[in-house]
Design an enzyme around this catalytic site. Structure first.
Site, mmCIF file in Angstrom:
data_model
loop_
_atom_site.group_PDB
_atom_site.id
_atom_site.type_symbol
_atom_site.label_atom_id
_atom_site.label_comp_id
_atom_site.label_asym_id
_atom_site.label_seq_id
_atom_site.Cartn_x
_atom_site.Cartn_y
_atom_site.Cartn_z
ATOM 1 N N HIS A 191 2.968 -0.398 57.693
ATOM 2 C CA HIS A 191 2.871 -1.843 57.949
ATOM 3 C C HIS A 191 4.076 -2.644 57.484
ATOM 4 O O HIS A 191 4.118 -3.857 57.676
ATOM 5 C CB HIS A 191 1.578 -2.415 57.346
ATOM 6 C CG HIS A 191 1.540 -2.420 55.855
ATOM 7 N ND1 HIS A 191 1.814 -3.541 55.133
ATOM 8 C CD2 HIS A 191 1.244 -1.467 54.954
ATOM 9 C CE1 HIS A 191 1.679 -3.280 53.841
ATOM 10 N NE2 HIS A 191 1.340 -2.008 53.716
ATOM 11 N N THR A 222 -10.444 13.731 59.147
ATOM 12 C CA THR A 222 -10.125 13.637 60.568
ATOM 13 C C THR A 222 -8.981 12.655 60.780
ATOM 14 O O THR A 222 -8.984 11.547 60.237
ATOM 15 C CB THR A 222 -11.379 13.178 61.350
ATOM 16 O OG1 THR A 222 -12.406 14.133 61.087
ATOM 17 C CG2 THR A 222 -11.120 13.107 62.844
ATOM 18 N N CYS A 272 -0.341 -14.005 40.362
ATOM 19 C CA CYS A 272 -1.391 -14.274 39.395
ATOM 20 C C CYS A 272 -2.529 -13.283 39.586
ATOM 21 O O CYS A 272 -3.191 -13.281 40.604
ATOM 22 C CB CYS A 272 -1.885 -15.699 39.634
ATOM 23 S SG CYS A 272 -3.043 -16.256 38.432
#
Ligand code: PLP
Length: 405
Positions: free
Chosen positions: A219, A255, A342
């Site tokens: 990503h 899988t 934070c």
């Protein structure tokens, strides 16, 4: 309000071409790739094509590519799998040798925490320091290698400050040490790198880098979240962390996630096109951003510009608190990030910035912009225009002695 996304080091949007490549594998082409029937063979073929795409980009063999769910999983498998494999060797266990891991103090939490876990299990771990620009010194790595060192794990590009670590030079140093070890009948030191922030812009050829293991996650370069890779050089001693059906050459049972694997293969194909040109374009935009931000009094770039990845621009802005800058930027449509995220209500200073020698008070003023393929010059101009006002306001609001003297 126009929204400007400058947090590509956190995650990237799915590339439409990647999405198109994935689509058929959600519905029609859904077979389990372990089955011998035509449905299974169809998806098996797609997985193996993606494996070839990844291997070709890394200069590796297809059988050295293991699909995982993310870089965190890959890093954990590399750290735990290599150290545990050493202990599985009965002779070493008898001698009571405790395997040792050498890593850096600026790894992503996935690296730091998996090393800490190993330490808590009785393994030995060294966290190497870095210099003011976030660089690991090759001499420190060499000095830290002991007779029991099994694995060295140093990230390629730091996600917070963008520092490019000297991976090829560390690889070369380890290879020299290994020559002596092999001559003396001893086991090799294996070398792992977390290339998550490097893959998009830098050469990640595993032979040029001299690495035995390499982790990454999809990503960060326009593939979906939930898919990663661990490269494992043939001959590396490693044991699985997940038992089951023996998928992925017995190293990662479960899988296979076919649409995501196909998407990752496509994303690799796309970043390989114009890698150098993209790095140059992003680098130019980043230069403009850095020059603009540095016009703010008492703002400084963290690290060395010519020794950092082109998409990351990280700063310390004295007298302004990181989280507050993020909120004010968000209010004017800009997404950025801060090393002082934070967690559980406590404002923890970034372990990376403190390792680089910044005081916790300074580290609280951290601000990171990260650029990507859709970033434009106009967006950079906008940020340069709005940031000084935000900083001025926050400095005026900051209680004396907290962020200002
Ligand atoms: N390593 C680096 C350098 C990263 O930037 C990240 C993500 O922020 C990771 C590892 C972990 O990636 P993931 O959360 O996809 O496992």
């Amino acid at each position: 309000m126009k929204r400007i996304y400058l947090d590509y080091a956190a995650t990237t949007p799915l590339d439409p071409k990647v999405f198109e490549a994935m689509k058929p594998y959600f519905k029609g082409k859904f077979g389990n790739a372990s089955e011998p029937h035509s449905w299974g063979q169809e998806t098996r073929k797609a997985i193996e094509k993606a494996r070839e795409q990844v291997a070709s980009s890394l200069g590796a063999k297809a059988k050295e590519i293991i699909f995982t769910s993310c870089a965190t999983e890959s890093i954990n498998l590399a750290h735990k799998g290599v150290l545990e494999a050493f202990l599985k060797n009965g002779e070493k266990k008898k001698k009571g040798e405790i395997p040792h891991l050498t890593t850096s103090s600026i790894e992503h939490k996935a690296g730091i925490e998996s090393a800490r876990h190993l330490e808590s299990q009785g393994y030995r771990v060294t966290f190497l320091p870095v210099d003011k620009s976030g660089m690991v010194r090759v001499t420190d790595v060499k000095k830290a290698i002991r007779p029991t060192t099994i694995l060295v794990s140093i990230m390629y590009v730091n996600n917070e400050v963008g520092a490019i670590e000297p991976i090829d030079r560390i690889g070369e140093a380890i290879s020299q040490i290994n020559k002596l070890r092999v001559d003396n009948g001893k086991e090799k030191v294996f070398f792992h790198t977390d290339a998550t922030q490097a893959i998009q812009y830098l050469d990640c050829d595993v032979d040029k880098l001299g690495v035995d293991l390499l982790s990454l996650t999809g990503h960060k370069f326009y593939a979906p979240k939930g898919i990663g890779v661990l490269y494992v050089r043939e001959g590396t001693s490693i044991i699985r962390q997940q038992d089951g059906g023996g998928q992925e050459f017995g190293l990662r049972s479960g899988t296979e996630n076919v649409p995501y694997i196909v998407g990752l293969g496509k994303a690799f194909e796309l970043i390989e096109r114009n890698k150098k040109e993209n790095a140059e374009r992003i680098g130019k935009l980043r230069k403009k951003l850095v020059e603009g931000v540095l016009k703010i009094p008492d703002a400084q770039f963290t690290g060395r510009l010519n020794q950092s990845a082109p998409h990351i621009a990280s700063f310390i802005v004295k007298g302004a608190e990181g989280e507050a800058m993020l909120l004010h930027l968000d209010a004017v449509g800009v997404a950025a990030s801060s090393g002082s995220a934070c967690t559980s209500g406590l404002l923890e200073p970034s372990h990376v910035l403190t390792a680089m020698g910044y005081k916790p008070k300074e580290a609280h003023g951290s601000l990171r912009f990260s650029l990507g393929k859709d970033t434009t010059e106009k967006e950079i101009d906008y940020v340069i225009k709005v940031l000084p006002g935000i900083v001025k306001k926050l400095r005026e609001m900051a209680p004396k002695g907290v962020f200002n003297e």
